[in-house]
Design a protein around this motif. Structure first.
Motif, short mmCIF file in Angstrom:
data_model
loop_
_atom_site.label_atom_id
_atom_site.label_comp_id
_atom_site.label_asym_id
_atom_site.label_seq_id
_atom_site.Cartn_x
_atom_site.Cartn_y
_atom_site.Cartn_z
N ASP A 94 -1.74 35.49 37.88
CA ASP A 94 -0.95 34.35 38.38
C ASP A 94 -1.70 33.65 39.50
OD1 ASP A 94 0.96 32.57 39.17
OD2 ASP A 94 2.51 34.05 39.55
N THR A 96 -0.43 31.36 41.44
CA THR A 96 0.47 30.93 42.50
C THR A 96 0.74 32.03 43.53
OG1 THR A 96 2.46 31.53 41.25
CG2 THR A 96 1.60 29.29 40.96
N LEU A 97 0.17 33.22 43.33
CA LEU A 97 0.40 34.32 44.27
C LEU A 97 -0.21 33.98 45.63
CD1 LEU A 97 -0.32 37.47 42.08
CD2 LEU A 97 1.90 36.64 42.87
N GLN A 98 0.50 34.39 46.67
CA GLN A 98 0.05 34.20 48.05
C GLN A 98 -0.19 35.59 48.66
OE1 GLN A 98 -0.33 31.12 49.59
NE2 GLN A 98 0.04 30.31 47.55
N ASP A 101 2.38 38.79 48.82
CA ASP A 101 3.35 38.88 47.73
C ASP A 101 3.30 40.27 47.11
OD1 ASP A 101 4.04 36.27 48.10
OD2 ASP A 101 3.02 35.49 46.31
N VAL A 103 4.16 42.39 43.65
CA VAL A 103 4.39 42.19 42.21
C VAL A 103 4.73 43.52 41.57
CG1 VAL A 103 2.87 40.18 42.07
CG2 VAL A 103 1.94 42.44 41.67
N LEU A 111 0.76 45.16 46.16
CA LEU A 111 0.72 44.14 47.20
C LEU A 111 -0.51 43.28 46.92
CD1 LEU A 111 1.60 42.97 49.99
CD2 LEU A 111 -0.01 44.60 51.00
N TYR A 112 -0.29 41.97 46.87
CA TYR A 112 -1.39 41.04 46.64
C TYR A 112 -2.02 40.69 47.98
CZ TYR A 112 -3.89 36.81 45.27
OH TYR A 112 -4.84 35.86 45.06
#
Length: 131
Positions: A94, A96-98, A101, A103, A111-112
């Motif tokens: 994805d 759009t992940l910041q 974030d 998931v 954890l992104y």
């Protein structure tokens, strides 16, 4: 009268276009330039030189291969991917992940942290331990 003038004008335009297209209405240099745009017939393809019997045999062979492929697919259909795997692939790619974030995947929560610094492309995820 107006209708006759429109008809006459259309004829004049058609004749002029025909002369230009055939090269008759052009001066020498213009005719040479127009010859460069002449339509060239393409060379016959190798398939156009095939005999009718060979062509029919190719069609029949293709039909037999298609029937065999359909039969094989019915006997051994491809296994669909489980929805969890599809969702995991989607969330891990994805855009759009910041950073920060969290998931959920089929292997647990992650954890992104952002894109890795090495190549700037690979996403960096850290597994969140279970409590």
């Amino acid at each position: 009268m107006i209708r006759a003038l429109k008809y006459y004008g259309a004829i004049v335009v058609a004749v002029a276009a025909a002369q230009i297209w055939s090269g008759q209405g052009l001066a020498g240099d213009e005719a040479d330039r127009m010859a460069a745009f002449a339509v060239v017939e393409p060379l016959p393809s190798p398939d156009s030189l095939v005999s009718r019997e060979d062509w029919k045999r190719r069609i029949e062979d293709a039909r037999i291969r298609a029937q065999q492929a359909r039969r094989e697919w019915r006997l051994h259909p491809p296994a669909p991917e489980p929805p969890e795997k599809i969702a995991t692939q989607r969330v891990l790619t994805d855009d759009t992940l910041q950073p920060g974030d969290i998931v959920s995947t089929d292997k647990g929560l992650f954890l992104y942290r952002g894109k890795s610094r090495d190549d700037g492309q690979a996403a960096d995820f850290v597994a969140i331990p279970r409590r």
